[in-house]
Design a protein around this motif. Sequence first.
Motif, PDB file in Angstrom:
ATOM      1  N   ASP A 111       0.807  -1.216   0.000  1.00  0.00           N
ATOM      2  CA  ASP A 111       0.000   0.000   0.000  1.00  0.00           C
ATOM      3  C   ASP A 111       0.845   1.272   0.000  1.00  0.00           C
ATOM      4  O   ASP A 111       0.296   2.368  -0.151  1.00  0.00           O
ATOM      5  CB  ASP A 111      -0.925   0.021   1.222  1.00  0.00           C
ATOM      6  CG  ASP A 111      -2.033  -1.004   1.115  1.00  0.00           C
ATOM      7  OD1 ASP A 111      -3.015  -0.730   0.405  1.00  0.00           O
ATOM      8  OD2 ASP A 111      -1.917  -2.078   1.726  1.00  0.00           O
ATOM      9  N   TYR A 117      -8.589  -3.727   5.347  1.00  0.00           N
ATOM     10  CA  TYR A 117      -9.361  -3.182   4.226  1.00  0.00           C
ATOM     11  C   TYR A 117      -9.080  -3.982   2.957  1.00  0.00           C
ATOM     12  O   TYR A 117     -10.000  -4.334   2.212  1.00  0.00           O
ATOM     13  CB  TYR A 117      -9.005  -1.712   4.028  1.00  0.00           C
ATOM     14  CG  TYR A 117      -9.870  -0.994   2.996  1.00  0.00           C
ATOM     15  CD1 TYR A 117     -10.928  -0.188   3.403  1.00  0.00           C
ATOM     16  CD2 TYR A 117      -9.621  -1.119   1.634  1.00  0.00           C
ATOM     17  CE1 TYR A 117     -11.727   0.465   2.470  1.00  0.00           C
ATOM     18  CE2 TYR A 117     -10.407  -0.467   0.692  1.00  0.00           C
ATOM     19  CZ  TYR A 117     -11.453   0.324   1.114  1.00  0.00           C
ATOM     20  OH  TYR A 117     -12.245   0.968   0.186  1.00  0.00           O
ATOM     21  N   ARG A 118      -7.836  -4.282   2.714  1.00  0.00           N
ATOM     22  CA  ARG A 118      -7.484  -5.029   1.497  1.00  0.00           C
ATOM     23  C   ARG A 118      -8.052  -6.442   1.558  1.00  0.00           C
ATOM     24  O   ARG A 118      -8.514  -6.979   0.534  1.00  0.00           O
ATOM     25  CB  ARG A 118      -5.965  -5.057   1.318  1.00  0.00           C
ATOM     26  CG  ARG A 118      -5.518  -5.680   0.008  1.00  0.00           C
ATOM     27  CD  ARG A 118      -4.022  -5.546  -0.209  1.00  0.00           C
ATOM     28  NE  ARG A 118      -3.626  -4.171  -0.490  1.00  0.00           N
ATOM     29  CZ  ARG A 118      -3.675  -3.612  -1.698  1.00  0.00           C
ATOM     30  NH1 ARG A 118      -4.131  -4.310  -2.732  1.00  0.00           N
ATOM     31  NH2 ARG A 118      -3.277  -2.371  -1.863  1.00  0.00           N
ATOM     32  N   ARG A 119      -8.027  -7.078   2.732  1.00  0.00           N
ATOM     33  CA  ARG A 119      -8.612  -8.417   2.842  1.00  0.00           C
ATOM     34  C   ARG A 119     -10.113  -8.389   2.549  1.00  0.00           C
ATOM     35  O   ARG A 119     -10.660  -9.297   1.934  1.00  0.00           O
ATOM     36  CB  ARG A 119      -8.378  -8.987   4.243  1.00  0.00           C
ATOM     37  CG  ARG A 119      -6.962  -9.442   4.518  1.00  0.00           C
ATOM     38  CD  ARG A 119      -6.889 -10.322   5.747  1.00  0.00           C
ATOM     39  NE  ARG A 119      -7.351  -9.633   6.942  1.00  0.00           N
ATOM     40  CZ  ARG A 119      -6.576  -8.924   7.756  1.00  0.00           C
ATOM     41  NH1 ARG A 119      -5.272  -8.800   7.481  1.00  0.00           N
ATOM     42  NH2 ARG A 119      -7.068  -8.330   8.821  1.00  0.00           N
ATOM     43  N   THR A 134      -8.702  -4.474  -2.515  1.00  0.00           N
ATOM     44  CA  THR A 134      -7.979  -3.320  -3.061  1.00  0.00           C
ATOM     45  C   THR A 134      -7.480  -2.471  -1.896  1.00  0.00           C
ATOM     46  O   THR A 134      -7.840  -2.707  -0.743  1.00  0.00           O
ATOM     47  CB  THR A 134      -8.895  -2.481  -3.981  1.00  0.00           C
ATOM     48  OG1 THR A 134      -8.116  -1.517  -4.677  1.00  0.00           O
ATOM     49  CG2 THR A 134      -9.986  -1.781  -3.185  1.00  0.00           C
ATOM     50  N   GLY A 135      -6.626  -1.478  -2.202  1.00  0.00           N
ATOM     51  CA  GLY A 135      -6.045  -0.665  -1.151  1.00  0.00           C
ATOM     52  C   GLY A 135      -6.988   0.412  -0.660  1.00  0.00           C
ATOM     53  O   GLY A 135      -7.772   0.984  -1.427  1.00  0.00           O
TER      54      GLY A 135
END
Length: 325
Positions: free
Chosen positions: A47, A137-139, A143-144
């Motif tokens: 990120d 958040y990515r999990r 996305t980032g």
Amino acid sequence: MPHSPDVDRWLATPGTQPAAEGIPDPRVPALPDARSRLRLLAVPEEDLEGVLTTLPDPARTPEPWQALLHCHRALFTDAPVGWPAAPGLLGPAGRYFYVHVFLLALPLALERQREYGIPADVVRATFADLGAKVAAYRRAYGTGGFDRQTWIVRHFRGTLHRLGRLQFERTTLDAAACGGPRGDGPRDGEPVLNVHIPGDGPMKPALCDASFAAARDFAARHFPATPYTYATCHSWLLDGQLAASLPADANIVRFQRRFRLFGSRPVCDDDVLEFVFHVPPGTAGPDLDQLPRDTALQRAILDRLRSGGHWRLGHGWTPLREDPR
């Protein structure tokens, strides 16, 4: 930057928040300094470039920069903040916007930690929670981005610290919000240390014991003006139904035994799904059959939900001046 009614409303929102006086405006850090700050915040490597390339600048992106300044001024007040998620039209610049807020606020936040005399290892462990939320958040979304801006305000204001396995937040008991106190525990408005459980490892009793012991000493040493007699916890992990679904010696069950329950028990299925399965908050009707059943906890959660049952938030308190088990 792209504009729409949603974007315009979002840009205007920070300016409606209470602002602290005498807070110096941040400056855009040089690239090496920015990277150093992101490392302290434990932002994942994947990120870093997304955060750095979307960082607002007063010359190139004046509107987001002004919104960022308003957030910065509100961050260092004691008032609650209402920072909504950025509209999707803004893409990664919006998804990382609140990482930018905390990135630029980090020097002032660290200065306040030094004034409190907080050890460097506690500061690093505490602020690394931002990076953990970026990873979460990515999990959840693939996305980032970052969407836990109001949560991390506690860390930067110096009211929450991670002490070993657990986090402890200096606050006061809001009995009405909990559905009313019960028994001989903390009174409404009494200072308490509110316990939070990071989702990055097992809740082994020995680790939790060490955290409670550290919290007693930490509060007395660094915040001696306020006596803290009780710790509280408000979590689905205190749902008594878990004790009926897990082994008696399970870490979660043993953690529950530390607390005396009180107040209401609202449904919190979304919290459970997010914490255990990384289901994005607010997702309507996830396909339970597609979720993993690898652990006893996962199986217990899914079995109850599939049978039409619910999981509930529990409120609990425990004395701080005795062994909490």
